[in-house]
Design an enzyme around this catalytic site. Structure first.
Site, PDB file in Angstrom:
ATOM      1  CE1 TYR A 169      14.445  26.803  -6.310  1.00 31.94           C
ATOM      2  CE2 TYR A 169      16.093  28.319  -5.701  1.00 31.94           C
ATOM      3  CZ  TYR A 169      15.479  27.196  -5.539  1.00 31.94           C
ATOM      4  OH  TYR A 169      15.940  26.564  -4.502  1.00 31.94           O
TER       5      TYR A 169
ATOM      6  CB  CYS B 291      15.567  24.380   1.019  1.00 34.08           C
ATOM      7  SG  CYS B 291      14.631  25.876   0.972  1.00 34.08           S
TER       8      CYS B 291
ATOM      9  NE  ARG C  50       2.522  25.960  -5.321  1.00 34.79           N
ATOM     10  CZ  ARG C  50       2.544  25.032  -6.162  1.00 34.79           C
ATOM     11  NH1 ARG C  50       2.521  23.938  -5.709  1.00 34.79           N
ATOM     12  NH2 ARG C  50       1.917  25.180  -7.290  1.00 34.79           N
ATOM     13  CB  VAL C  51       3.637  22.341   2.087  1.00 32.70           C
ATOM     14  CG1 VAL C  51       4.299  21.914   2.988  1.00 32.70           C
ATOM     15  CG2 VAL C  51       2.156  22.321   2.284  1.00 32.70           C
ATOM     16  CB  THR C  52       7.765  26.715   1.555  1.00 32.45           C
ATOM     17  OG1 THR C  52       7.115  27.790   2.545  1.00 32.45           O
ATOM     18  CG2 THR C  52       7.334  26.831   0.115  1.00 32.45           C
TER      19      THR C  52
ATOM     20  CD  GLU D 108       9.938  35.369   3.781  1.00 32.18           C
ATOM     21  OE1 GLU D 108      11.470  35.417   3.505  1.00 32.18           O
ATOM     22  OE2 GLU D 108       9.060  35.405   2.719  1.00 32.18           O
ATOM     23  CB  SER D 109      13.865  32.147   4.674  1.00 35.79           C
ATOM     24  OG  SER D 109      14.201  32.606   3.506  1.00 35.79           O
TER      25      SER D 109
ATOM     26  CD1 TRP E 131       9.268  21.015   1.671  1.00 41.97           C
ATOM     27  CD2 TRP E 131      10.934  19.723   1.115  1.00 41.97           C
ATOM     28  NE1 TRP E 131      10.129  21.749   0.788  1.00 41.97           N
ATOM     29  CE2 TRP E 131      11.248  20.950   0.614  1.00 41.97           C
ATOM     30  CE3 TRP E 131      11.963  18.662   1.398  1.00 41.97           C
ATOM     31  CZ2 TRP E 131      12.193  21.220  -0.086  1.00 41.97           C
ATOM     32  CZ3 TRP E 131      13.101  19.138   0.349  1.00 41.97           C
ATOM     33  CH2 TRP E 131      13.505  20.118  -0.201  1.00 41.97           C
TER      34      TRP E 131
END
Length: 329
Positions: A195, A63, A130-132, A148-149, A96
Site C-alpha cells: 500500500y 480486502c 476511517r471506515v474500514t 482491528e483484524s 464500502w
C-alpha cells in the site's frame, strides 16, 4: 476510502501532502476483545463473552485485512457461529457499500443498511475516523467489538474453542515472541508495504517503500527454502497474515501498485508456499479473485482514472506445491 467526522460522512482520500507523499495508515479505534467468559482482553472493555450467533462479521472479499478473519472463521470452525455480511467490491464516494444478494454480495444481513459507515455511527453517532473492514459487531450490546483484524484473528483463534471443540492453535504461547518479530517485519514491509508503494504520491516515498518490500520478499524466499512454514513445521498466524498479501500480489499489487521488480511466481519457494496455503482445507473458498481484481482497479481512480479492469495473469493455485517434502530447519 472516505471518513467520518463527528458522525458525518466525508468523501476524503488520504492526505499525503503532509507526509511528503507517503501513505500513512490510520490505527483501528475499536479494540475490545471477545473472550471465553467475557473478561476484559488486552485492551478495551470487558463484557464480550463468546457465544454462538452473538457476533456478526462485516467483510470485503477484496480486502486482505478482512480476508484474514474469513480464513480464521473457516479454519477454526466458526462459520456456523459467526454469520457474515459482504460489501460490494466497488468502494466509491460512500466508501464500502452493501448491495442486494448477488455475485457474492450479501447486503447487510442485520439491519439492511446501505453503507458500512452506518454501522460505525450505530456504534458511535459521533465517531470520527476511517471506515474500514473487517468489523466485528456484537448483536447483544449493539456495538462494534473490534475493527482491528490482527486482534480479531486472535479472538477467533481461541475464544470460541469451548463451543467448537477446535483447539488448533495458530498463536502458540511458547513462540509468540518469535511470531511477533516476524509479523512486525511482514506487516511494515509487505502487508502494508504494498500500500505504501501504491498510494505514494512522490518518487521519494515510493522508493522508500518499494526497496524494503522486495528486500523482505527476498528474506522470506530464503527463510522458506529450509522451512515449510514461517515458524518451521507449524502453521501459525504469521503464515495466514502473509498469505492474504501474497495471493493478491501478481493479480493486483505487481501492476496496480507498481510492485513490479519481480512477480510472486518468480520466487519458487514463496509461490509454492502460497499454493499450499491456498489448498489448505476451507481456505480456497475464502478467496474471491473476481472481487479482488474488480475492487482495486475500479475503486482507486487516483491510480486508474479510467477504471479499466485488466484481464490479469493466469495462475494455477491448485498445481502441486511440493511443500510436504520440504525439510524443516
Amino acid at each position: 476510502m472516505g471518513l467520518l467526522i463527528d458522525g458525518i460522512w466525508h468523501d476524503t482520500w488520504y492526505d499525503t501532502k503532509s507526509s511528503g507523499g507517503a501513505f500513512q495508515r490510520s490505527a483501528a479505534q475499536f479494540r475490545n476483545w471477545v473472550t471465553p467468559d467475557g473478561a476484559p482482553g488486552p485492551s478495551g472493555k470487558g463484557g464480550f463473552a463468546a457465544a454462538s450467533g452473538r457476533y456478526h462479521l462485516y467483510v470485503s472479499y477484496a480486502c486482505p485485512w478482512a480476508h484474514r478473519t474469513l480464513i480464521f472463521r473457516e479454519i477454526k470452525g466458526l462459520s456456523t457461529h459467526i454469520p457474515v455480511s459482504v460489501v460490494h467490491p466497488d468502494m466509491l464516494d460512500q466508501g464500502w457499500t452493501f448491495a442486494p444478494e448477488t455475485e457474492g454480495r450479501t447486503g447487510d444481513r442485520l439491519y439492511g443498511l446501505n453503507y458500512a459507515h452506518q454501522i460505525y455511527t450505530r456504534a458511535d453517532p459521533a465517531y470520527s475516523g476511517r471506515v474500514t473492514v473487517p468489523i466485528l459487531w456484537d448483536t447483544e450490546r449493539r456495538t462494534i467489538v473490534s475493527n482491528e483484524s490482527a486482534e480479531i484473528i486472535r479472538m477467533f483463534n481461541s475464544a470460541f474453542d469451548h463451543l467448537t471443540g477446535n483447539h488448533e492453535d495458530f498463536w502458540p504461547e511458547c513462540i509468540r515472541e518469535k511470531i511477533e518479530t516476524v509479523n512486525v517485519r511482514i506487516y511494515e514491509n509487505v502487508n502494508n508495504g504494498v500500500y505504501k508503494c501504491g498510494f505514494s504520491t512522490t518518487q521519494e516515498a515510493y522508493d522508500a517503500a518499494v526497496h524494503p518490500l522486495f528486500d523482505t520478499l527476498d528474506w522470506l524466499e530464503s527463510r522458506l527454502a529450509n522451512n515449510r512454514y514461517l515458524m518451521g513445521d507449524q502453521v501459525t498466524e504469521a503464515d495466514w497474515r502473509l498469505f492474504t498479501t501474497l495471493i493478491r500480489f501478481d493479480p493486483v499489487y505487481h501492476l496496480h501498485f507498481k510492485c513490479n521488480r519481480r512477480r510472486l511466481i518468480d520466487y519458487p519457494n514463496l509461490w509454492a508456499y502460497t499454493r499450499e496455503l491456498y489448498q489448505w482445507p476451507g481456505v480456497a473458498g475464502t478467496v474471491h479473485m473476481d472481487h479482488i481484481i474488480r475492487h482495486y482497479h475500479y475503486s482507486h481512480d487516483s491510480i486508474n482514472p479510467h477504471r479499466i479492469v485488466p484481464i490479469g495473469p493466469e495462475l494455477d493455485h491448485l498445481a502441486p506445491h511440493g511443500r510436504d517434502q520440504r525439510a524443516v530447519a
